[in-house]
Scaffold this motif. Structure first.
Motif, short mmCIF file in Angstrom:
data_model
loop_
_atom_site.label_atom_id
_atom_site.label_comp_id
_atom_site.label_asym_id
_atom_site.label_seq_id
_atom_site.Cartn_x
_atom_site.Cartn_y
_atom_site.Cartn_z
N ARG A 90 0.64 -1.13 -0.48
CA ARG A 90 -0.11 0.00 0.18
C ARG A 90 1.01 1.55 0.01
NH1 ARG A 90 -5.37 -1.12 0.52
NH2 ARG A 90 -5.72 1.04 1.07
N PHE A 91 0.11 2.63 -0.66
CA PHE A 91 1.40 3.54 -0.67
C PHE A 91 0.13 4.60 0.06
CE2 PHE A 91 -1.19 2.76 -4.56
CZ PHE A 91 -1.87 4.04 -4.67
N LYS A 92 1.10 6.14 -0.17
CA LYS A 92 -0.10 7.01 0.69
C LYS A 92 -0.20 8.24 -0.50
CE LYS A 92 2.63 7.52 5.36
NZ LYS A 92 2.58 8.53 6.29
N ALA A 93 -0.96 8.87 0.03
CA ALA A 93 -1.28 10.22 -1.39
C ALA A 93 -2.31 10.98 -0.53
CB ALA A 93 -2.49 9.03 -2.57
N LEU A 94 -2.02 11.94 -1.38
CA LEU A 94 -3.11 12.81 -0.87
C LEU A 94 -4.50 13.28 -1.58
CD1 LEU A 94 -2.99 16.40 0.03
CD2 LEU A 94 -2.09 16.81 -1.44
N MET A 95 -5.34 13.07 -1.37
CA MET A 95 -6.81 12.95 -1.92
C MET A 95 -7.95 13.92 -0.86
SD MET A 95 -8.50 10.61 -2.51
CE MET A 95 -8.12 9.57 -2.85
N ILE A 96 -8.48 15.04 -2.38
CA ILE A 96 -9.31 16.20 -2.31
C ILE A 96 -10.54 14.76 -1.91
CG2 ILE A 96 -10.24 17.85 -3.06
CD1 ILE A 96 -7.35 18.66 -4.20
N SER A 97 -11.26 15.50 -0.61
CA SER A 97 -13.10 15.11 -0.48
C SER A 97 -13.65 16.05 -0.87
CB SER A 97 -13.16 14.21 0.61
OG SER A 97 -11.46 12.58 -0.01
N LYS A 98 -15.08 15.94 -0.96
CA LYS A 98 -15.79 16.83 -0.98
C LYS A 98 -16.70 16.52 0.48
CE LYS A 98 -17.98 18.56 -5.16
NZ LYS A 98 -19.71 18.56 -6.07
N LYS A 99 -16.98 17.80 1.47
CA LYS A 99 -17.65 17.64 2.56
C LYS A 99 -18.77 17.36 2.55
CE LYS A 99 -14.16 20.32 5.22
NZ LYS A 99 -13.91 20.85 6.19
N ASP A 100 -19.43 16.55 3.68
CA ASP A 100 -21.45 16.83 3.03
C ASP A 100 -21.75 18.20 3.60
OD1 ASP A 100 -21.41 14.06 3.10
OD2 ASP A 100 -21.04 13.37 4.80
N GLU A 101 -21.43 18.84 4.28
CA GLU A 101 -21.53 20.28 4.65
C GLU A 101 -21.46 21.17 3.24
OE1 GLU A 101 -17.88 19.45 7.17
OE2 GLU A 101 -19.87 18.26 6.27
N GLY A 102 -20.53 21.08 2.19
CA GLY A 102 -20.64 21.96 1.42
C GLY A 102 -18.65 21.79 1.64
N GLY A 103 -18.29 22.43 0.70
CA GLY A 103 -16.51 22.52 1.12
C GLY A 103 -15.57 21.19 0.43
N GLN A 104 -14.65 20.97 0.87
CA GLN A 104 -13.58 20.08 0.03
C GLN A 104 -12.49 19.68 1.57
OE1 GLN A 104 -11.94 21.02 -3.28
NE2 GLN A 104 -9.75 21.25 -1.70
N SER A 105 -12.22 18.73 1.64
CA SER A 105 -11.34 18.65 2.64
C SER A 105 -9.92 17.98 1.97
CB SER A 105 -11.23 17.41 3.35
OG SER A 105 -11.86 16.30 2.75
N PRO A 162 -13.25 25.86 -10.33
CA PRO A 162 -13.62 24.13 -10.71
C PRO A 162 -12.93 23.18 -11.13
CG PRO A 162 -14.68 25.92 -11.20
CD PRO A 162 -13.91 26.89 -10.51
N ILE A 163 -10.86 23.61 -9.96
CA ILE A 163 -10.40 22.72 -11.11
C ILE A 163 -11.03 21.06 -10.73
CG2 ILE A 163 -7.47 21.98 -11.34
CD1 ILE A 163 -7.90 24.51 -11.95
N VAL A 164 -11.03 20.77 -9.41
CA VAL A 164 -11.65 19.08 -9.64
C VAL A 164 -13.18 19.49 -9.56
CG1 VAL A 164 -11.56 17.46 -7.75
CG2 VAL A 164 -9.75 18.70 -7.51
N ARG A 165 -12.98 18.19 -10.29
CA ARG A 165 -14.42 18.07 -11.16
C ARG A 165 -14.89 16.48 -11.02
NH1 ARG A 165 -11.40 20.36 -14.73
NH2 ARG A 165 -11.71 18.92 -16.30
N ARG A 166 -14.18 15.46 -9.99
CA ARG A 166 -14.33 14.08 -9.66
C ARG A 166 -13.76 14.09 -7.81
NH1 ARG A 166 -13.03 8.61 -13.48
NH2 ARG A 166 -14.28 7.06 -12.07
#
Length: 329
Positions: A3-18, A56-60
């Motif tokens: 397994r390996f490490k990665a940086l992940m951008i995710s949507k927050k349920d309340e809006g915005g991103q983490s 809006p760079i991230v679209r997925r």
């Protein structure tokens, strides 16, 4: 595979991103016929926008960011690549709709990769990255439209940034008289060291756009857009060319048609994301020939990938000089 490490951008349920560090397996990567062991990446203005949720760079979602990477092929079902090959990826929606380079592995379509030129190490390839590759696309556009050193000076806006610094270095080495525009007058010696013949304060270009100005340069490489691009066009000499590749100041263009119909100016749009492979290979071959590697080292700093989150607001604020290489391990 481990397994390996990665940086992940995710949507927050309340809006915005983490933005979080996660552990993945290669089975978690997206489809593709080449698996690359990533050794280096970089941070571009677009990466900063994605990490800071400023556009809006991230679209997925969720998505591994990073529009660039270099490394070696680990597995391949593509006829052009075999395990051990040194490769580079720039753009193609990676870091936008497909998992990108801020991870130890990336699985991508082999058609998106090019072989790393033998003249460069993997770290040097990312010191160049999309910024330097885009700068060379701009140089190729100027040349294609007849702007040569004998034509007159060439303006480079955002000269202390990633695209600008490499454009200054390449153009100067090719013999052009380079006018470097920057908002950071403290970088004067840095820019002169890259080969700039003149330094211009960006305030001369960033104010209200004029329909037509005094002819001052035969060509320009612009990363700003908005009134800076409009003024650059207005002061381009008869028959000159402006290569536009960025929007750091804005997406608008408050310009007049006067320079186009009275001086025959050409405005070239430079797209680095979806440029065809032949054009990419040409740009990288020219970089291998025309970019002074000693100058490249002067405009490059190296950080571990872990620093990328802190670098994002700095690159958006114009506080990053030249290029940043991110070491994945």
């Amino acid at each position: 595979m481990d397994r390996f490490k990665a940086l992940m951008i995710s949507k927050k349920d309340e809006g915005g991103q983490s933005v979080d560090w996660v552990e993945l397996g290669t089975e978690d990567l997206m489809e593709g016929d080449v698996l690359v062991r990533v050794s280096h990446s970089t941070i571009n203005y677009k990466d900063g926008l994605a990490l800071e949720a400023r556009a809006p760079i991230v679209r997925r979602w969720p998505l591994i960011p990073g529009i660039d990477f270099s490394g070696t092929v680990a597995e391949s079902n593509h006829p052009d690549f075999k395990p051990g090959d040194a490769v580079i990826l720039n753009g193609w929606g990676v870091g936008e709709t497909h998992h990108g380079g801020y991870a130890q592995y990336a699985r991508v379509n082999g058609d998106w990769l090019i072989h790393q030129p033998a003249a460069f190490t993997a770290a040097e390839a990312m010191a160049i990255g999309t910024a330097g590759y885009t700068a060379m696309l701009c140089v190729l556009a100027l040349e294609a439209h007849g702007v040569v050193p004998a034509s007159g000076p060439v303006l480079v806006t955002g000269a202390a940034g990633g695209v600008g610094s490499i454009a200054v270095s390449v153009l100067a080495r090719l013999g052009y008289h380079v006018i470097a525009s920057t908002g950071r007058t403290s970088e004067t010696e840095f820019l002169r060291g890259l080969g700039a013949a003149e330094i211009m304060d960006r305030s001369e270009l960033s104010g209200k756009a004029r329909p037509l100005g005094k002819e001052r340069w035969a060509g320009a490489v612009d990363v700003a857009g908005s009134t800076t691009l409009a003024n650059a066009i207005a002061m381009t000499s008869y028959g000159g060319t402006v290569a536009a590749c960025g929007l750091a100041q804005g997406m608008d263009l408050p310009a007049s048609v006067a320079p186009f119909i009275l001086r025959g100016i050409t405005l070239c749009g430079i797209d680095s994301v979806m440029a065809p492979k032949a054009k990419r290979v040409e740009a990288w071959d020219r970089l291998a020939r025309d970019l002074d590697r000693s100058k490249l080292s002067e405009l490059t700093v190296t950080h571990p990938l872990a620093d990328v989150i802190g670098l994002a607001p700095k690159i958006l604020a114009g506080e990053v000089r030249g290029r940043v290489v991110l070491e994945i391990e």
